[in-house]
Structures are given as structure tokens and as C-alpha cells.
Scaffold this active site. Structure first.
Site, PDB file in Angstrom:
ATOM      1  N   LYS A   8       0.854  -1.205   0.000  1.00  0.00           N
ATOM      2  CA  LYS A   8       0.000   0.000   0.000  1.00  0.00           C
ATOM      3  C   LYS A   8       0.879   1.240   0.000  1.00  0.00           C
ATOM      4  O   LYS A   8       2.048   1.215   0.414  1.00  0.00           O
ATOM      5  CB  LYS A   8      -0.949   0.030   1.207  1.00  0.00           C
ATOM      6  N   ASP A 133      -2.915  -1.368  10.167  1.00  0.00           N
ATOM      7  CA  ASP A 133      -3.037  -1.353   8.704  1.00  0.00           C
ATOM      8  C   ASP A 133      -3.678  -2.620   8.147  1.00  0.00           C
ATOM      9  O   ASP A 133      -3.993  -2.669   6.955  1.00  0.00           O
ATOM     10  CB  ASP A 133      -1.642  -1.248   8.047  1.00  0.00           C
TER      11      ASP A 133
HETATM   12  O1  C5P Z   1      -0.837  -1.083  14.828  1.00  0.00           O
HETATM   13  P1  C5P Z   1       0.608  -1.319  14.580  1.00  0.00           P
HETATM   14  O2  C5P Z   1       1.124  -2.531  15.310  1.00  0.00           O
HETATM   15  O3  C5P Z   1       0.969  -1.351  13.150  1.00  0.00           O
HETATM   16  O4  C5P Z   1       1.354  -0.063  15.180  1.00  0.00           O
HETATM   17  C1  C5P Z   1       2.737  -0.060  15.437  1.00  0.00           C
HETATM   18  C2  C5P Z   1       3.061   1.112  16.360  1.00  0.00           C
HETATM   19  O5  C5P Z   1       2.849   2.342  15.672  1.00  0.00           O
HETATM   20  C3  C5P Z   1       2.165   1.213  17.581  1.00  0.00           C
HETATM   21  O6  C5P Z   1       2.666   0.444  18.630  1.00  0.00           O
HETATM   22  C4  C5P Z   1       2.233   2.704  17.884  1.00  0.00           C
HETATM   23  O7  C5P Z   1       3.445   2.999  18.517  1.00  0.00           O
HETATM   24  C5  C5P Z   1       2.297   3.322  16.510  1.00  0.00           C
HETATM   25  N1  C5P Z   1       0.965   3.728  15.979  1.00  0.00           N
HETATM   26  C6  C5P Z   1       0.333   4.825  16.521  1.00  0.00           C
HETATM   27  N2  C5P Z   1      -0.886   5.223  16.017  1.00  0.00           N
HETATM   28  C7  C5P Z   1      -1.444   4.566  14.977  1.00  0.00           C
HETATM   29  C8  C5P Z   1      -0.793   3.462  14.398  1.00  0.00           C
HETATM   30  C9  C5P Z   1       0.414   3.067  14.924  1.00  0.00           C
HETATM   31  O8  C5P Z   1       0.835   5.444  17.469  1.00  0.00           O
HETATM   32  N3  C5P Z   1      -2.619   4.998  14.497  1.00  0.00           N
END
Ligand code: C5P
Length: 279
Positions: A8, A133
Site C-alpha cells: 500500500k 493497517d
Molecule cells: O498497529 P501497529 O502494530 O501497526 O502499530 C505499530 C506502532 O505504531 C504502535 O505500537 C504505535 O506505537 C504506533 N501507531 C500509533 N498510532 C497509529 C498506528 C500506529 O501510534 N494509528
């Protein structure tokens, strides 16, 4: 069962307030491109096993695809052994959502393989437990994402946009990117720009190109800014970093124009380019 798991691109990504659960509210425009990993899921053997080809990815339960299989089996009562094979083509930790796409592909494949019949909302809800995502990869259209990225609505985009992706020799961790964004900006933005639900022409889309996570990335890697300028010099209509980076793309009316720019562009040592098309 074999599934192509596409990358993406974020055409827009604004980071809003930090939430009590540690995530940030965001608003983002997301689109798939025709750069894909191949994910094969087969039944047999003991437990959940991962075989990976290409760039190194986390092994075992550190891998999001394996965690997706584990969550699916737990939720649906499937107890069979599984082998997941991933042929990696999407650069890892690059802002292209490769790991999330693999996880979405595994959920969709297992739903078909075991004829469980979970609907799209249930799969997306499971995906949201794995990563912000992942739901996007279970959503069939370009999307406007809100919440922490899991609340999706369809967005109309021009078809077959061309992308010239520049892949630097370094990687960026997503938690580092959000933490550094907070440190550098105070992280208190309440409202994002007004986004539309349709961008019929490339010219409509250009004003929406924006990525707040360029702030942390550029603070450490100013070469990303120089490569954006270079993409514009080579005819890109817009240039932006995707997601938490570091992959940076130039946007072209067609893949052919992106290919022509790729031939002209001189890349710094260790950088690679990939030409892709919006799908
Ligand atoms: O959801 P995911 O595991 O991909 O997110 C990885 C890290 O990115 C989270 O632990 C957080 O620190 C940050 N994040 C965030 N806000 C979001 C998506 C991700 O702070 N909307």
C-alpha cells in the site's frame, strides 16, 4: 492456496491526538499498488510454520502472518497444522505495509480454505487486533482510514496512477516514527485537513498529498527530502514518503511515465527504485 499480497501507499497521512491506549488518531488516504508478495497457505504437519524467501522477515510468532493464522485458528476452532510460505518482494519496514498485507492475505486464505464463511467485517475486526493497517488489506477499494487506521470508507481515485518508489538502504521502525513525531511537534493536533470521498483526476489529488510522519523521518534522514526534490525534477506531479517510511514515491499519470523517469533518475549508493501502478 496462493494469494498475492499487495503493498500500500499512503497518499495522505495526518497524525492527530495521541489516545489513552498509546495509539494516535490518524486520517489517511490509502491505495494498493501492483507490487506484491506471494503468500501460500497449506494444511498439514504440526502447528503453524513459516517458510520465507527474499528479504529477511521476523520468524515464528514474531511474524504477523503467523499471528494472523494463530488468531484465526483460535477464533474458529481450526486445529490443523499449517505451513505459510512468503515470497517477499515488498521491502520490509519501509512504509509499504508488507507485513500487514501478508497478515490480511492469511486471514482471507484461511477463511476460504476452511470454508468458514466469515464476512468482511469479521475479518477486518480480526485484522485490527493484529495491526492498524491490516483491515485495509481486507477492504476491496482505495480507502480513507480514520481511528487508528482501522475505520475505512471507500475513496474514488484516478485509475492506474504510476508510482516510482525509491527504496533507501535504511529502514524506519513505526513506533520510533510516532514517538519522534510527538517529541518534535508536541503531538496535539485535533483536526486534520478536509478530505474528499472522490478525487476524479490526478490534479484533484495533488493538494491532498501530505505525510506528517515525514517530520521524524526527515529529522534523521534529510536525504529523503533531497530524493523528493529529485523525483519532482524528473517529472513527478507530486512526491511523498509513504507511511512511516522510508520509501518515498513520485506520482505520475501512468506507469509508463514512471518507468521513463526511473530511467533518467540517478540514485545514491544503496538506493533502489521500483515502478508500480495503482490497483
Ligand atoms: O498497529 P501497529 O502494530 O501497526 O502499530 C505499530 C506502532 O505504531 C504502535 O505500537 C504505535 O506505537 C504506533 N501507531 C500509533 N498510532 C497509529 C498506528 C500506529 O501510534 N494509528
Amino acid at each position: 492456496m496462493r494469494i498475492f499480497a499487495p503493498a500500500k501507499i499512503n497518499l495522505h497521512l495526518e497524525v492527530l491526538e495521541k489516545r489513552p491506549d498509546g495509539y494516535h488518531e490518524i486520517q489517511s488516504l490509502m491505495q494498493r499498488v501492483d507490487l506484491s508478495d506471494e503468500v501460500d497457505v497449506r494444511t498439514g504437519g504440526e502447528g503453524i510454520r513459516l517458510v520465507a524467501e527474499g528479504e529477511a522477515i521476523p520468524g515464528g510468532m514474531d511474524n504477523l502472518a503467523c499471528r494472523a493464522a494463530q488468531l484465526f485458528c483460535r477464533r474458529t476452532g481450526v486445529t490443523e497444522g499449517l505451513e505459510i510460505r512468503i515470497r517477499k518482494r515488498i521491502p520490509v519496514a519501509a512504509g509499504l505495509g508488507g507485513g500487514s498485507s501478508n497478515a490480511g492475505a492469511v486471514l482471507a486464505a484461511l477463511n476460504d480454505l476452511f470454508r468458514v464463511g466469515l464476512d468482511q467485517d469479521s475479518l477486518m475486526e480480526m485484522g485490527a487486533q493484529l495491526g492498524s493497517d491490516v483491515p485495509f488489506f481486507l477492504f476491496p477499494k482505495p480507502a480513507l482510514a480514520r481511528g487508528r487506521g482501522e475505520k475505512l470508507s471507500a475513496v474514488g481515485l484516478p485509475e492506474r496512477l504510476g508510482f516510482l518508489l525509491l527504496v533507501p538502504p535504511f529502514r524506519i521502525s513505526t513506533p520510533w516514527s510516532y514517538e519522534t513525531f510527538d517529541r518534535l511537534t508536541g503531538g496535539k493536533k485535533k483536526e486534520g485537513a478536509q478530505l474528499r470521498d472522490s478525487y476524479p483526476a490526478l490534479a484533484d489529488l495533488l493538494p491532498a498529498l501530505k505525510n506528517d510522519l515525514e517530520i521524524p523521518a526527515l529529522s534523521r534522514y534529510p536525504e529523503i527530502g533531497r530524493m523528493k526534490e529529485e523525483l519532482l525534477r524528473q517529472g513527478a506531479k507530486g512526491a511523498l514518503m509513504s507511511g512511516s517510511g522510508p520509501v518515498t514515491f513520485g506520482l505520475f499519470p501512468s506507469k509508463k511515465e514512471a518507468e521513463e523517469a526511473a530511467r533518467r533518475l540517478k540514485l545514491p549508493e544503496g538506493w533502489q527504485s521500483i515502478v508500480a501502478q495503482g490497483i
